[in-house]
Design an enzyme around this catalytic site. Sequence first.
Site: not given
Lengths: 434, 434
Positions: B130, B420, B259, B361, B191, B415, B327-328, B262
């Site tokens: 995506y 088995h 950062q 990046d 969609q 068990e 994250e960074h 963004h």
Amino acid sequence: MPLFLNASDASFEADFAAFLTTKREDSPDVDSVVAEIIADVRTRGDAAVIELTEKFDRLALTPDTLAFTPEEIAAECAKVSPEERAALELAAERIRAYHQRQLPEDAQWEDASGATLGWRWGPVSAAGLYVPGGLASYPSSVLMNAIPAKVAGVERLAIVVPTPDGVTNPLVLLAAQIAGVDEIYRIGGAQAVAALAYGTETIAPVDKITGPGNAFVAAAKRRVFGKVGIDMIAGPSEILVIADKDNDPDWIAVDLLSQAEHDESAQSIFITDDADFGKAVAAAVEKRLETLERRAIAGASWRDFGAVITVPDLDVAAQLSDRIAPEHLELCVADAESYADKITHAGAIFIGAYTPEAIGDYVGGPNHVLPTARSARFSSGLSVLDFMKRTTLSRMTPRALAAIGPAAERLAISESLEAHGLSVRARLDALNEG
Amino acid sequence: MPLFLNASDASFEADFAAFLTTKREDSPDVDSVVAEIIADVRTRGDAAVIELTEKFDRLALTPDTLAFTPEEIAAECAKVSPEERAALELAAERIRAYHQRQLPEDAQWEDASGATLGWRWGPVSAAGLYVPGGLASYPSSVLMNAIPAKVAGVERLAIVVPTPDGVTNPLVLLAAQIAGVDEIYRIGGAQAVAALAYGTETIAPVDKITGPGNAFVAAAKRRVFGKVGIDMIAGPSEILVIADKDNDPDWIAVDLLSQAEHDESAQSIFITDDADFGKAVAAAVEKRLETLERRAIAGASWRDFGAVITVPDLDVAAQLSDRIAPEHLELCVADAESYADKITHAGAIFIGAYTPEAIGDYVGGPNHVLPTARSARFSSGLSVLDFMKRTTLSRMTPRALAAIGPAAERLAISESLEAHGLSVRARLDALNEG
């Protein structure tokens, strides 16, 4: 009677496609109940967990009795027979040996620009393992979840296991002890998942939750995903056996039933290139079903979701197998090792007639937590990696920055991210002045 | 003004704990709308996708124009400047080189019992990526998602990218071409995720979907999880810079702003052991904000979620960093390489003053898709492994089965899984007779 299909029939493609999409389990919509339970545990902590345990498990606890004490664990473990203990220890040893080979390697290198790049792996700090209570309380699952976590290096591993009416499974406690589990709480359901994810006064929060559970547990895991990591949401289990006629029909039959006996939504599929052998296996299943302890469950699974498929040759069987993407695949064919190379999608492959799937459930070494419901197309069984995470590393030298920085600046400008470009430019300018 | 904290203050622990749990983003509840869209695409396929694209993107498509043709792609790519193309190609080459080192190894060995064990990795057959449209349509993200997939060996890689009002980003198409993407569809939203997961008459379904998107896309990915694999659900981005006073305040300031620009929910945190240097960096941020193109966004992010934290010494900074699990993480301190060893939880570490995060990046090589919102505690950045899956392999010989089978049988009985045990017992009996 299971479904009988023949790949040479005109209607096969339509029938097989329909078979693939058969829904085997209705997930009840428990999401709103679970949301309320999680909110309650987040707000009221121990008090909520204790109330819900009294309600669902008919067990009165206090903050002090939420966890098993070392003495309680020792007393329960002492109830296990020496034979069972030895079997658990053999299993643990083999599972540990297999999973130790999965430990990933760190890497670091310098590239032509002078940049040092790499990554390093580290364990999750704390993990929680859900163990179902009652009938599906399997000590083998404790080993299969806990050992990879400990091999990964997880420092704090907590188990939650409901003990409805106070009934404890000593084998589960012993498996936990053998695997090196650090804390065991006698709670279950969505409230246990919430306690692990968010913590309470008594239970510290964990970073990752794994282990099977009912619809409430599965819904709770979905909901806390993001706050903590989770393993896959397991669906009903399945096995596919591919066998030629040079096999004992009874061996194949018990293998199929070993899946079917798990629960009524389990699925056992048999593919052979010999229609008569297919019939012989189906007959052997019926014969075993006459006396099998769990014949009600296994019979329902076999009747409702079982299938015997005859193919013109074994290459077709491999193609069908990839469309099924089975959780467990048993190959009882000549030169089974080479035949395994034809398979692209499967959680675990059991090669040759002396490798019944049940070996993998207990003592083989590989994990028995495997992708169900065709998800072997895109996911893997549980492993050491599920309890680790990777940090990437970069170090530029002035020379490296001069070499690749301008391209970063160019792309930053193209993406209208000016400060990104400036952060490179400020350094490049200083280098040019220097 | 950002938050100023001093770790030596009595109120610090409470303030820092509150800071850690600050909610930066309200996720609108779009789940019911998304459920309807997915159901519609499952039922009506192309027709639903086309209608929804007309509604949301004001773009009239037909089944024949859902995908870009090779000619259309070539025409768009021709609009890109040679400088931009060269920068993309350099980035692609470096990302490819880094990710090729992530290819995992297969393993197979025989153990003391005579059992052959192992595993093998294989790529997902088909993946979908995506790519957001409009402002956040980043060619660098196309490279970061598509290249690991192709390195993994994914045969069919499809991109969906909405083109509202028919506006295309040539750089996105060129990045897709450079990365070796196989199909590009001009659709977006829930969609598009539904079309990738379930397929339509024109779009074949995929096995794994990755890539960022808005709340509708995130909700759709959550919903199709299980039918297909998904990558993480990314939250707003964050950076933590740890720097001592021997740094240029302006360098640190632009790094923090890279950062913040963004989006308004992004977070930039600065930790230093020198309060005056902290003030100097904050002043440098304000100065840069006077002229920065995206000053409205970056200013809001810095004001609402930014922080400058002074610590008594840098060991405390490392401890706070692990609680943030950024994250960074940028380390601009003396002997930054050794200092990096003190860090346990971070998505990516950028070592030394010449490694601004923006390098990562675009052109550094490591992936820029990284765990946000403290999830670096339990998850990793995107990698080749996200597009692969592992099949475990077991082969018993009669000798191996005789050695370990009885333990499996023992545990199966414990068990209450009789079949088995029988699947092992049938073979053991035959061996004993033989």
